[in-house]
Design an enzyme around this catalytic site. Sequence first.
Site, PDB file in Angstrom:
ATOM      1  N   PHE A 128       0.860  -1.186   0.000  1.00 39.19           N
ATOM      2  CA  PHE A 128       0.000   0.000   0.000  1.00 39.19           C
ATOM      3  C   PHE A 128       0.891   1.229   0.000  1.00 39.19           C
ATOM      4  O   PHE A 128       1.742   1.387   0.869  1.00 39.19           O
ATOM      5  CB  PHE A 128      -0.934   0.036   1.211  1.00 39.19           C
ATOM      6  CG  PHE A 128      -1.854   1.223   1.179  1.00 39.19           C
ATOM      7  CD1 PHE A 128      -2.972   1.225   0.336  1.00 39.19           C
ATOM      8  CD2 PHE A 128      -1.600   2.347   1.945  1.00 39.19           C
ATOM      9  CE1 PHE A 128      -3.820   2.332   0.278  1.00 39.19           C
ATOM     10  CE2 PHE A 128      -2.446   3.452   1.895  1.00 39.19           C
ATOM     11  CZ  PHE A 128      -3.556   3.447   1.054  1.00 39.19           C
ATOM     12  N   ASP A 213       9.147   2.721   1.703  1.00 41.39           N
ATOM     13  CA  ASP A 213       7.934   3.405   2.146  1.00 41.39           C
ATOM     14  C   ASP A 213       7.829   3.193   3.654  1.00 41.39           C
ATOM     15  O   ASP A 213       7.446   2.116   4.111  1.00 41.39           O
ATOM     16  CB  ASP A 213       6.708   2.838   1.423  1.00 41.39           C
ATOM     17  CG  ASP A 213       5.406   3.513   1.874  1.00 41.39           C
ATOM     18  OD1 ASP A 213       5.409   4.160   2.938  1.00 41.39           O
ATOM     19  OD2 ASP A 213       4.394   3.372   1.164  1.00 41.39           O
ATOM     20  N   LYS A 242       2.418   9.845   8.271  1.00 39.79           N
ATOM     21  CA  LYS A 242       1.654   9.418   9.450  1.00 39.79           C
ATOM     22  C   LYS A 242       2.165  10.008  10.777  1.00 39.79           C
ATOM     23  O   LYS A 242       1.788  11.103  11.126  1.00 39.79           O
ATOM     24  CB  LYS A 242       1.547   7.894   9.484  1.00 39.79           C
ATOM     25  CG  LYS A 242       0.646   7.380   8.333  1.00 39.79           C
ATOM     26  CD  LYS A 242       0.006   6.034   8.593  1.00 39.79           C
ATOM     27  CE  LYS A 242      -1.167   5.790   7.671  1.00 39.79           C
ATOM     28  NZ  LYS A 242      -0.829   5.183   6.377  1.00 39.79           N
TER      29      LYS A 242
HETATM   30  C1  LIG Z   1      -0.973   5.426   4.938  1.00 39.65           C
HETATM   31  C2  LIG Z   1       0.070   4.984   4.017  1.00 39.65           C
HETATM   32  C3  LIG Z   1       0.340   5.657   2.804  1.00 39.65           C
HETATM   33  C4  LIG Z   1      -0.494   6.817   2.325  1.00 39.65           C
HETATM   34  O1  LIG Z   1      -0.463   7.918   3.207  1.00 39.65           O
HETATM   35  P1  LIG Z   1      -1.595   9.061   3.081  1.00 39.65           P
HETATM   36  O2  LIG Z   1      -1.159  10.070   4.089  1.00 39.65           O
HETATM   37  O3  LIG Z   1      -2.902   8.408   3.390  1.00 39.65           O
HETATM   38  O4  LIG Z   1      -1.536   9.575   1.700  1.00 39.65           O
HETATM   39  C5  LIG Z   1       1.392   5.222   2.035  1.00 39.65           C
HETATM   40  N1  LIG Z   1       2.138   4.166   2.396  1.00 39.65           N
HETATM   41  C6  LIG Z   1       1.918   3.490   3.549  1.00 39.65           C
HETATM   42  C7  LIG Z   1       2.808   2.351   3.915  1.00 39.65           C
HETATM   43  C8  LIG Z   1       0.872   3.864   4.381  1.00 39.65           C
HETATM   44  O5  LIG Z   1       0.634   3.180   5.501  1.00 39.65           O
END
Ligand SMILES: *Cc1c(COP(=O)(O)O)cnc(C)c1O
Length: 391
Positions: A128, A213, A242
Amino acid sequence: MSALMPTYAPSDLAFERGLGAYVFTAEGKRYLDFCAGIAVSILGHSHPHLVAALKDQAEKIWHTSNLYRIPGQEKMAERLVAGSFADKVFFSNSGAEAIEAAIKVARKYHHDNGNPEKYRVVCCTNAFHGRTLATIAAGGQEKHIEGFGPVTDGFDHVAYGNLNEMRAAIGPETAAILVEPVQGEGGIYGAGPEYLKGLRAIADEFGILLMFDEVQCGMGRTGKLFAYEWADIKPDVVATAKGIGGGFPLGACLTNEKAAVLKVGNHGTTYGGNPLAMAVGNAVLDVILADGFLDGVAKIGDALGDALEGLVKKYPDVFSEVRGQGLMRGIKCKDGIDNRAFKTKLEEGGLLVAPAGDNVIRFLPPLIIEQSHIDEAMAIIEKAAGEEASK
Ligand SMILES: *Cc1c(COP(=O)(O)O)cnc(C)c1O
């Protein structure tokens, strides 16, 4: 009928205020928050240092745009650089934007080195990376892509944790590898330090960028500032968000010197890194970079892991395994136990958690929790698991 686009299916709960690891409804009902706004409120709610920083900045200046120097950005970037592999930082408002910046870095890096044909990024299945057009293509999940075609070009997918597949997927057009050190939405699944080391070796062998990420697993959640540190390697690019703003919208794309290819006019954002965000972001760093804080997270994270292992042993018909690291933990529910229904049951018991893929229940408590919070959470889960087991 609500005027809201029905993009979410929220529970009926609405919270009016929060304090530490607890949130309260308008009626005063208290919940123990082991979701933390999906790994965002890392210092819990109403942390006095963050509240003071935000109030203080609110009375000075909120927003100036990036047409002017923002001293808070310079300070925060220096601190992130000092505490990580990175040499340069770009501030965004969200995780998806931080990932978008990383993808642009990968393409620009090879363009600048005379290899504009290298533009593809190899990602993992079950990943994700956000909800923009490029990041849903990077995530590669059918449920996010369907209806939004044509899919943005430039992303390939291999099984998470499989170095042979990764190596085989690198071609003449490959620019970078993009992987979550611990997959979050996919079900709190980390492939371990050897996998991350192997990715570093593959990226070096082919002269491509290694990008992590760390939107969910970064900013102290695993007990280190960034999760890649457990593997004792250095990536070229890290996107995080986050927890970085402790609840204030903020993201960042960090690069080493080699990948510092975004120059004047190449990239930008109106809000990203504005004075309010920087005041809070620096205040978050004051706390999490303080001596011993992250060691404390690793320790309490082990305690949470042990407690969850105990649950799996005690309720083998309900749970099958514990996953994750530090305060990023998941328990996988047995077939026939629906993680979302179980999450609702815990909510009724006064505990907030988040569901994840692969029938996993996610525990992402604020990094300030203590053993008493874990004990309280376990009592609620035991009650729910006991009812489930006796069905
Ligand atoms: C939440 C998340 C995203 C996206 O972040 P947003 O602030 O919702 O755009 C991308 N990568 C990972 C691993 C995430 O947990």
